[in-house]
Design an enzyme around this catalytic site. Sequence first.
Site, PDB file in Angstrom:
ATOM      1  N   ASP A   1      -7.272 -15.352 -18.526  1.00 37.61           N
ATOM      2  CA  ASP A   1      -8.069 -15.968 -17.469  1.00 37.61           C
ATOM      3  C   ASP A   1      -9.048 -17.007 -18.034  1.00 37.61           C
ATOM      4  O   ASP A   1      -9.734 -16.723 -19.026  1.00 37.61           O
ATOM      5  CB  ASP A   1      -8.857 -14.842 -16.779  1.00 37.61           C
ATOM      6  CG  ASP A   1      -9.575 -15.292 -15.541  1.00 37.61           C
ATOM      7  OD1 ASP A   1      -8.910 -15.764 -14.608  1.00 37.61           O
ATOM      8  OD2 ASP A   1     -10.823 -15.183 -15.505  1.00 37.61           O
TER       9      ASP A   1
ATOM     10  N   ASP B   1      -4.135   3.968   2.181  1.00 32.24           N
ATOM     11  CA  ASP B   1      -5.580   3.764   2.334  1.00 32.24           C
ATOM     12  C   ASP B   1      -5.922   2.319   2.678  1.00 32.24           C
ATOM     13  O   ASP B   1      -7.086   1.928   2.679  1.00 32.24           O
ATOM     14  CB  ASP B   1      -6.331   4.209   1.064  1.00 32.24           C
ATOM     15  CG  ASP B   1      -5.962   3.358  -0.146  1.00 32.24           C
ATOM     16  OD1 ASP B   1      -5.076   2.483  -0.011  1.00 32.24           O
ATOM     17  OD2 ASP B   1      -6.558   3.562  -1.219  1.00 32.24           O
TER      18      ASP B   1
ATOM     19  N   GLU C   1      -4.812 -19.760 -18.754  1.00 33.22           N
ATOM     20  CA  GLU C   1      -5.243 -20.532 -17.586  1.00 33.22           C
ATOM     21  C   GLU C   1      -6.217 -21.605 -18.053  1.00 33.22           C
ATOM     22  O   GLU C   1      -7.172 -21.302 -18.776  1.00 33.22           O
ATOM     23  CB  GLU C   1      -5.918 -19.619 -16.555  1.00 33.22           C
ATOM     24  CG  GLU C   1      -6.157 -20.336 -15.251  1.00 33.22           C
ATOM     25  CD  GLU C   1      -7.248 -19.708 -14.390  1.00 33.22           C
ATOM     26  OE1 GLU C   1      -7.270 -19.977 -13.186  1.00 33.22           O
ATOM     27  OE2 GLU C   1      -8.102 -18.956 -14.927  1.00 33.22           O
TER      28      GLU C   1
ATOM     29  N   ASP D   1      -3.094  -9.468 -16.790  1.00 35.20           N
ATOM     30  CA  ASP D   1      -4.175 -10.438 -16.797  1.00 35.20           C
ATOM     31  C   ASP D   1      -5.199  -9.967 -17.818  1.00 35.20           C
ATOM     32  O   ASP D   1      -5.419  -8.755 -17.966  1.00 35.20           O
ATOM     33  CB  ASP D   1      -4.827 -10.473 -15.411  1.00 35.20           C
ATOM     34  CG  ASP D   1      -5.122 -11.879 -14.957  1.00 35.20           C
ATOM     35  OD1 ASP D   1      -5.851 -12.561 -15.682  1.00 35.20           O
ATOM     36  OD2 ASP D   1      -4.632 -12.281 -13.887  1.00 35.20           O
TER      37      ASP D   1
ATOM     38  N   HIS E   1      -3.180 -16.613  -6.513  1.00 35.84           N
ATOM     39  CA  HIS E   1      -4.215 -15.973  -5.712  1.00 35.84           C
ATOM     40  C   HIS E   1      -5.454 -16.853  -5.539  1.00 35.84           C
ATOM     41  O   HIS E   1      -6.395 -16.447  -4.866  1.00 35.84           O
ATOM     42  CB  HIS E   1      -4.606 -14.658  -6.400  1.00 35.84           C
ATOM     43  CG  HIS E   1      -5.194 -14.920  -7.756  1.00 35.84           C
ATOM     44  ND1 HIS E   1      -4.418 -15.388  -8.805  1.00 35.84           N
ATOM     45  CD2 HIS E   1      -6.463 -14.834  -8.225  1.00 35.84           C
ATOM     46  CE1 HIS E   1      -5.196 -15.571  -9.862  1.00 35.84           C
ATOM     47  NE2 HIS E   1      -6.434 -15.234  -9.537  1.00 35.84           N
ATOM     48  N   ASP E   2      -5.485 -18.036  -6.162  1.00 31.27           N
ATOM     49  CA  ASP E   2      -6.665 -18.897  -6.094  1.00 31.27           C
ATOM     50  C   ASP E   2      -6.501 -20.097  -5.169  1.00 31.27           C
ATOM     51  O   ASP E   2      -7.422 -20.906  -5.051  1.00 31.27           O
ATOM     52  CB  ASP E   2      -7.001 -19.443  -7.495  1.00 31.27           C
ATOM     53  CG  ASP E   2      -7.577 -18.377  -8.398  1.00 31.27           C
ATOM     54  OD1 ASP E   2      -8.167 -17.408  -7.876  1.00 31.27           O
ATOM     55  OD2 ASP E   2      -7.433 -18.507  -9.628  1.00 31.27           O
TER      56      ASP E   2
ATOM     57  N   ASN F   1      -0.209   4.484  -0.723  1.00 38.24           N
ATOM     58  CA  ASN F   1      -0.820   5.772  -0.374  1.00 38.24           C
ATOM     59  C   ASN F   1      -1.569   5.758   0.960  1.00 38.24           C
ATOM     60  O   ASN F   1      -2.260   6.724   1.301  1.00 38.24           O
ATOM     61  CB  ASN F   1      -1.757   6.257  -1.498  1.00 38.24           C
ATOM     62  CG  ASN F   1      -2.946   5.331  -1.673  1.00 38.24           C
ATOM     63  OD1 ASN F   1      -3.029   4.302  -1.005  1.00 38.24           O
ATOM     64  ND2 ASN F   1      -3.867   5.691  -2.542  1.00 38.24           N
TER      65      ASN F   1
ATOM     66  N   ASP G   1      -1.349  -0.971  -4.066  1.00 38.15           N
ATOM     67  CA  ASP G   1      -1.526  -0.149  -5.263  1.00 38.15           C
ATOM     68  C   ASP G   1      -0.219  -0.073  -6.052  1.00 38.15           C
ATOM     69  O   ASP G   1       0.814  -0.633  -5.641  1.00 38.15           O
ATOM     70  CB  ASP G   1      -2.001   1.257  -4.872  1.00 38.15           C
ATOM     71  CG  ASP G   1      -1.131   1.858  -3.779  1.00 38.15           C
ATOM     72  OD1 ASP G   1       0.101   1.797  -3.919  1.00 38.15           O
ATOM     73  OD2 ASP G   1      -1.682   2.363  -2.774  1.00 38.15           O
TER      74      ASP G   1
ATOM     75  N   ASP H   1       0.860  -1.192   0.000  1.00 38.87           N
ATOM     76  CA  ASP H   1       0.000   0.000   0.000  1.00 38.87           C
ATOM     77  C   ASP H   1       0.895   1.240   0.000  1.00 38.87           C
ATOM     78  O   ASP H   1       1.540   1.532   1.006  1.00 38.87           O
ATOM     79  CB  ASP H   1      -0.892  -0.059   1.249  1.00 38.87           C
ATOM     80  CG  ASP H   1      -1.655   1.233   1.482  1.00 38.87           C
ATOM     81  OD1 ASP H   1      -1.734   2.070   0.552  1.00 38.87           O
ATOM     82  OD2 ASP H   1      -2.179   1.402   2.611  1.00 38.87           O
TER      83      ASP H   1
HETATM   84  C1  GLC Z   1      -9.692 -17.470 -12.671  1.00 44.97           C
HETATM   85  C2  GLC Z   1      -9.082 -16.505 -11.680  1.00 44.97           C
HETATM   86  C3  GLC Z   1      -9.943 -16.494 -10.449  1.00 44.97           C
HETATM   87  C4  GLC Z   1     -11.324 -16.036 -10.836  1.00 44.97           C
HETATM   88  C5  GLC Z   1     -11.902 -16.888 -11.967  1.00 44.97           C
HETATM   89  C6  GLC Z   1     -13.085 -16.216 -12.597  1.00 44.97           C
HETATM   90  O1  GLC Z   1      -9.673 -18.772 -12.222  1.00 44.97           O
HETATM   91  O2  GLC Z   1      -7.764 -16.862 -11.414  1.00 44.97           O
HETATM   92  O3  GLC Z   1      -9.429 -15.674  -9.442  1.00 44.97           O
HETATM   93  O4  GLC Z   1     -12.197 -16.110  -9.736  1.00 44.97           O
HETATM   94  O5  GLC Z   1     -10.968 -17.060 -13.011  1.00 44.97           O
HETATM   95  O6  GLC Z   1     -12.667 -15.071 -13.283  1.00 44.97           O
END
Ligand code: GLC
Length: 577
Positions: A205, A26, A260, A99, A334-335, A24, A30, A22
């Site tokens: 994605d 908040d 992906e 992405d 992140h999943d 700034n 960012d 972060d």
């Molecule tokens: C991909 C992303 C995930 C998202 C899903 C729907 O799997 O990595 O975070 O929820 O697509 O967009």
Amino acid sequence: MARTDWYKDMVFYQIWPRSFCDGNGDGVGDLWGVLQKLDYVKSLGVTGIWFSPLYPSPNADFGYDVSDYRAIDPAYGDLGVFDQVVAAAHERDLKVVMDLVINHTSSEHEWFRQALASADSPYHDYYFFRRGSVDRKGRRVPPNNWDSLLGGSAWEYVEALDEYYLHTFDKAQPDLNLDNPAVRGEVEDVMRFWLDRGVDGFREDVITFVSKPQGLPSDVLGLPGSRGLRLYNCGPRLRSYLMQFRRDVLDSHDCMVVGEAPMLGARKALALTAARRGERPLDLVIGFDHMQADCMYTEYLPRPFSLRKLKRAYAQWQDALGESGWCALYLENHDHPRVVSRYGSDAYRAESAASLAASYLFQKGTPFVYQGQELGMTNVSFDSIEQVPDPQAQAHYRQMVKGGKSPEDALALVNRAGRDNARSPMQWTGEKDAGFCPKDAHEGPWVAVNPNHVEVNVAAEDDDLMSPLNFYRRAIRLRRLLPVVRSGRYHEFKRASSKLYVYARESTWSRLLVMCSFSDEPVTFHVPDTYGDLGDGVLALSNYYVTDAEADDANQLTLRPWETRVYVFGRDAVLVD
Ligand code: GLC
């Protein structure tokens, strides 16, 4: 412009912007924060960054619901600071990959608003709107039986139009109709927009979902919860759409495209990444098989961790992709929950973080390291479901409780399986807020910080030679140094062992032997006779102190808990001696 295979020599670092840094004050990560941390990223030895979505988003799926493809979410900055980030990354020889979410938009995207406003709008056909029917009891029935992957039907009824629209994810993420040439044209314009701004490629994605079968038939064989998926995963026109993007846009840029591909086996990944009649729809594929060594399909159907299952998945992909295919190598993003908490050991956190790192960083493919993975960050434990921001976790929680699970058990599973485990703030220091926010910040972090930041953080690990952070740095440097890692054949030993993962990469002139213990106890390993004595090679990497005598010790060795060692033989050994 001729496209080159530069991505084959890369190691990427993934930034999930909301939780990275972060700048700034908040409470939300960012691009100003990213600017401050580029030298850190560079210090890892990586050569590129993949940014999870930076676009404006109402955050029904934290950025994966895009409401404008040509801007930066104000919480993260603006196009001006984005341009600064790209320039500063390029100055450091770091590529930048965006992405690209084109299976669906946000329901607040202007296209969808127009589509809802009138069935006569040209935007109406940007999405899948269909009439439903009425059953004998007079109840409305959606156009087919497909499930949303987040639970319930994949169709949402719109009273004003008397029509349903398709959403394979949340209802706030309507699926785009790529069969409409105008939509494909829009996608191409978006690609051009970012390539012209200097980005080096895209991570696409759920790209294998974008071609739905003609007529959207009901799925009579699919498993409840994922009906439809069978029909649209790797759908009929996927290849042709990807090739169109190649021809119209991507081929004229020396860029990389990584797709992906959930629930896609290694054979199909090969078909998408190996050249056939001069066509190669994707450069590399993000597979999921190795993420199921402690679950069935999804982390929400947990099973005990099985090293043999992990090794089978690793081997299937390494063997299948052979000479011609290419894949993304990863253990976190992140999943998924943190890998040390899944496949590693609480008692040997640092050691297991390193052994896991070596288990994938020397395979064939392009490695990705997710923010915090290099520290051996672990899962967070939320005290109540209200503290859990991810709508996907909330949806699973509701379904579990509706299905009869106690709220405590449902929360325990969310804590084990939930994506917020990977989305807690990056741990920079042992101080307040883990140093994620500036010292004079007016807001605390948007999501709870893992209390273990007091020990697990960049500042502490920087100073410790044997920390996961410094192990990752050494491992990444070694990977980039050795030609055998790019092209060597994959060979595995001790396939049946449930405690050891041992693999080699072999070329005519060099060999690499990677040994990884997955055990809290010591394990012995007999080095194959074909390798001669370990003393003939060079011990290039380890996560314990190993004396020269131990390193060269004949062929029978005992690995300490979660010990990993990497030996190099032949020509490449000169590079590390
Ligand atoms: C991909 C992303 C995930 C998202 C899903 C729907 O799997 O990595 O975070 O929820 O697509 O967009």
